[in-house]
Write a protein that holds these residues in place. Structure first.
Motif, PDB file in Angstrom:
ATOM      1  N   GLN A 114      51.616  -6.352 -47.711  1.00  0.00           N
ATOM      2  CA  GLN A 114      50.430  -6.804 -47.022  1.00  0.00           C
ATOM      3  C   GLN A 114      49.329  -6.380 -47.791  1.00  0.00           C
ATOM      4  N   LEU A 115      48.061  -6.960 -47.609  1.00  0.00           N
ATOM      5  CA  LEU A 115      46.816  -6.281 -48.279  1.00  0.00           C
ATOM      6  C   LEU A 115      46.297  -5.067 -47.824  1.00  0.00           C
ATOM      7  N   ALA A 116      45.722  -4.611 -48.683  1.00  0.00           N
ATOM      8  CA  ALA A 116      45.188  -3.146 -48.464  1.00  0.00           C
ATOM      9  C   ALA A 116      46.049  -1.903 -48.659  1.00  0.00           C
ATOM     10  N   ALA A 117      45.704  -1.028 -49.471  1.00  0.00           N
ATOM     11  CA  ALA A 117      46.728   0.069 -49.902  1.00  0.00           C
ATOM     12  C   ALA A 117      45.856   1.468 -50.005  1.00  0.00           C
ATOM     13  N   LEU A 118      45.326   1.503 -51.042  1.00  0.00           N
ATOM     14  CA  LEU A 118      44.562   2.665 -51.372  1.00  0.00           C
ATOM     15  C   LEU A 118      43.364   2.317 -52.007  1.00  0.00           C
ATOM     16  N   ALA A 119      42.107   3.107 -51.744  1.00  0.00           N
ATOM     17  CA  ALA A 119      41.036   3.262 -52.683  1.00  0.00           C
ATOM     18  C   ALA A 119      40.956   4.233 -53.449  1.00  0.00           C
ATOM     19  N   LEU A 120      40.453   3.817 -54.790  1.00  0.00           N
ATOM     20  CA  LEU A 120      40.488   5.031 -55.598  1.00  0.00           C
ATOM     21  C   LEU A 120      39.260   4.796 -56.482  1.00  0.00           C
ATOM     22  N   SER A 121      38.447   5.832 -56.405  1.00  0.00           N
ATOM     23  CA  SER A 121      37.275   5.859 -57.655  1.00  0.00           C
ATOM     24  C   SER A 121      37.367   6.916 -58.600  1.00  0.00           C
ATOM     25  N   LEU A 122      37.058   6.616 -59.950  1.00  0.00           N
ATOM     26  CA  LEU A 122      36.844   7.515 -60.763  1.00  0.00           C
ATOM     27  C   LEU A 122      35.703   7.635 -61.409  1.00  0.00           C
TER      28      LEU A 122
ATOM     29  N   ILE B 173      36.747   5.551 -69.310  1.00  0.00           N
ATOM     30  CA  ILE B 173      35.622   6.065 -68.843  1.00  0.00           C
ATOM     31  C   ILE B 173      34.778   7.171 -69.226  1.00  0.00           C
ATOM     32  N   ASN B 174      33.785   6.996 -69.751  1.00  0.00           N
ATOM     33  CA  ASN B 174      32.898   8.069 -70.211  1.00  0.00           C
ATOM     34  C   ASN B 174      33.081   9.646 -69.902  1.00  0.00           C
ATOM     35  N   GLY B 175      33.609  10.266 -70.893  1.00  0.00           N
ATOM     36  CA  GLY B 175      34.114  11.946 -70.556  1.00  0.00           C
ATOM     37  C   GLY B 175      35.024  12.120 -69.367  1.00  0.00           C
ATOM     38  N   ILE B 176      35.861  11.393 -69.095  1.00  0.00           N
ATOM     39  CA  ILE B 176      36.935  11.460 -68.102  1.00  0.00           C
ATOM     40  C   ILE B 176      38.007  12.196 -68.737  1.00  0.00           C
ATOM     41  N   ASN B 177      38.634  13.181 -68.030  1.00  0.00           N
ATOM     42  CA  ASN B 177      39.741  14.013 -68.736  1.00  0.00           C
ATOM     43  C   ASN B 177      41.044  13.034 -68.864  1.00  0.00           C
ATOM     44  N   THR B 178      41.560  13.203 -70.165  1.00  0.00           N
ATOM     45  CA  THR B 178      42.606  12.042 -70.543  1.00  0.00           C
ATOM     46  C   THR B 178      43.855  12.443 -69.930  1.00  0.00           C
ATOM     47  N   ASP B 179      44.445  13.767 -70.045  1.00  0.00           N
ATOM     48  CA  ASP B 179      45.858  13.986 -69.700  1.00  0.00           C
ATOM     49  C   ASP B 179      45.843  14.822 -68.388  1.00  0.00           C
ATOM     50  N   ILE B 180      45.041  16.002 -68.309  1.00  0.00           N
ATOM     51  CA  ILE B 180      45.148  16.671 -67.026  1.00  0.00           C
ATOM     52  C   ILE B 180      43.810  16.386 -66.127  1.00  0.00           C
ATOM     53  N   VAL B 181      44.375  16.022 -64.898  1.00  0.00           N
ATOM     54  CA  VAL B 181      43.359  15.446 -63.885  1.00  0.00           C
ATOM     55  C   VAL B 181      42.341  16.486 -63.616  1.00  0.00           C
ATOM     56  N   LYS B 182      40.994  16.213 -63.644  1.00  0.00           N
ATOM     57  CA  LYS B 182      39.973  16.914 -63.042  1.00  0.00           C
ATOM     58  C   LYS B 182      39.540  16.508 -61.761  1.00  0.00           C
ATOM     59  N   GLN B 183      39.845  17.131 -60.488  1.00  0.00           N
ATOM     60  CA  GLN B 183      39.640  16.736 -59.301  1.00  0.00           C
ATOM     61  C   GLN B 183      38.301  16.348 -58.752  1.00  0.00           C
ATOM     62  N   SER B 184      37.399  16.810 -59.622  1.00  0.00           N
ATOM     63  CA  SER B 184      35.845  16.396 -59.217  1.00  0.00           C
ATOM     64  C   SER B 184      35.770  14.799 -59.857  1.00  0.00           C
ATOM     65  N   GLN B 185      36.644  14.317 -60.603  1.00  0.00           N
ATOM     66  CA  GLN B 185      36.326  13.196 -61.297  1.00  0.00           C
ATOM     67  C   GLN B 185      37.178  11.960 -60.554  1.00  0.00           C
TER      68      GLN B 185
ATOM     69  N   TYR C 217      54.000  18.104 -62.918  1.00  0.00           N
ATOM     70  CA  TYR C 217      53.663  17.328 -62.175  1.00  0.00           C
ATOM     71  C   TYR C 217      52.372  17.709 -61.501  1.00  0.00           C
ATOM     72  N   GLN C 218      51.410  16.641 -61.509  1.00  0.00           N
ATOM     73  CA  GLN C 218      50.137  16.709 -61.220  1.00  0.00           C
ATOM     74  C   GLN C 218      49.739  16.300 -59.674  1.00  0.00           C
ATOM     75  N   LEU C 219      49.228  17.286 -58.964  1.00  0.00           N
ATOM     76  CA  LEU C 219      48.839  17.086 -57.563  1.00  0.00           C
ATOM     77  C   LEU C 219      47.355  16.568 -57.451  1.00  0.00           C
ATOM     78  N   ILE C 220      47.509  15.209 -56.809  1.00  0.00           N
ATOM     79  CA  ILE C 220      46.023  14.685 -56.538  1.00  0.00           C
ATOM     80  C   ILE C 220      46.067  14.473 -54.891  1.00  0.00           C
ATOM     81  N   PRO C 221      45.275  15.096 -54.308  1.00  0.00           N
ATOM     82  CA  PRO C 221      45.010  14.801 -53.076  1.00  0.00           C
ATOM     83  C   PRO C 221      44.696  13.306 -52.507  1.00  0.00           C
TER      84      PRO C 221
END
Length: 213
Positions: free
Chosen positions: A5-13, A77-89, A137-141
Motif C-alpha cells: 500500500q502507499l505510505a511507509a516512511l518519511a526521511l529527510s537528510l 548532499i553537501n557536507g553529509i557524512n558518507t559512511d558513519i551516520v551523523k544523527q543530526s543530519q 551495524y548503525q542504529l538510526i532512530p
C-alpha cells in the motif's frame, strides 16, 4: 497475492547551510516519501514484511545511498557524512505499524550499512575492550507517527481514510471501461490462485476487484 500500500516512511537528510565552495548546483538536503515493502495479506493478520519486501526496501536504501550519500554520488548532499551516520543530519519517521516500521529499518540498513570496526573500540574502566556488534551495524532512530492523524503536519498521507471524495472516486472506477476490461482480462489469473486463498475468500470474491484485499 501480496500488494504493497502507499505510505511507509518519511526521511529527510539535511544540513545547516554551509559555505559553498563552488557555484554549480549544490544539494543541501533531500526529503523522501517512501512505500513500504511487500507484505503478507491483511486478511490473514498479523501482516508482516516478507523476505521480498525486506529486499525491496533494502535495495531502495542502497539506491538512494549511491545517489545522495556515497563519496562518489552524483548528487551528493553537501557536507553529509558518507559512511558513519551523523544523527543530526538525518530524521526518519514511520507510522506505528509493524510493516511500516520494519520497512523503515530495512531502508536505513541500505542507506547506511554496517561499517565494521570503523565505529571504534571502547575500553571500559576494568580494561575490557568492547566493539560494536553485528559488524558495526548503525542504529538510526525511527520516530513514530500516529497513522492518519494530523496528516497536514507530518509525513503520513493516506487519502482513503475517512475521505468521502476518495470513496466516491473509487466507486466511480468500478463503473469505468478500464476497470471492466481489466476485470475480464485477469479473470483466468485470479481463478488460477483460488486453491491458495479459497479458505479466506469465496469463488465470487477471487477477482481483480478484490486484488488489494
Amino acid at each position: 497475492m501480496l500488494f504493497p500500500q502507499l505510505a511507509a516512511l518519511a526521511l529527510s537528510l539535511s544540513l545547516s547551510l554551509l559555505p559553498l565552495s563552488h557555484a554549480a548546483e549544490t544539494v543541501l538536503g533531500v526529503y523522501m516519501f517512501h512505500r513500504h515493502g511487500d507484505r503478507t495479506a491483511k486478511s490473514t493478520p498479523p501482516a508482516n514484511l516478507t523476505a521480498l519486501g525486506y529486499s525491496q526496501v533494502y535495495t531502495s536504501g542502497q539506491y538512494y545511498r549511491n545517489r545522495y550519500i556515497a563519496a562518489n554520488a552524483a548528487l551528493k548532499i553537501n557536507g553529509i557524512n558518507t559512511d558513519i551516520v551523523k544523527q543530526s543530519q538525518i530524521a526518519v519517521s514511520a507510522p506505528s505499524d509493524v510493516v511500516l516500521q520494519s520497512s523503515a529499518q530495512a531502508f536505513l540498513q541500505g542507506l547506511y550499512p554496517p561499517v565494521g570496526s570503523a565505529l571504534g573500540t571502547q575500553t571500559l574502566r576494568n580494561g575490557t575492550n568492547v566493539t560494536a556488534p553485528l559488524n558495526g551495524y548503525q542504529l538510526i532512530p525511527v520516530a513514530l507517527v500516529t497513522s492518519g492523524s494530523g496528516s497536514e503536519d507530518n509525513g503520513w498521507l493516506q487519502d482513503a481514510s475517512n475521505c468521502a471524495n476518495a470513496e466516491t472516486s473509487s466507486n466511480n472506477y468500478f463503473s469505468s471501461a478500464e476497470y471492466k476490461a481489466t476485470l475480464a482480462a485477469t479473470n483466468n489469473f485470479y481463478k488460477s490462485i483460488a486453491p491458495v486463498v479459497n479458505r479466506t475468500f469465496t469463488d465470487s470474491q477471487i477477482s481483480y476487484k478484490n486484488a488489494y484485499i
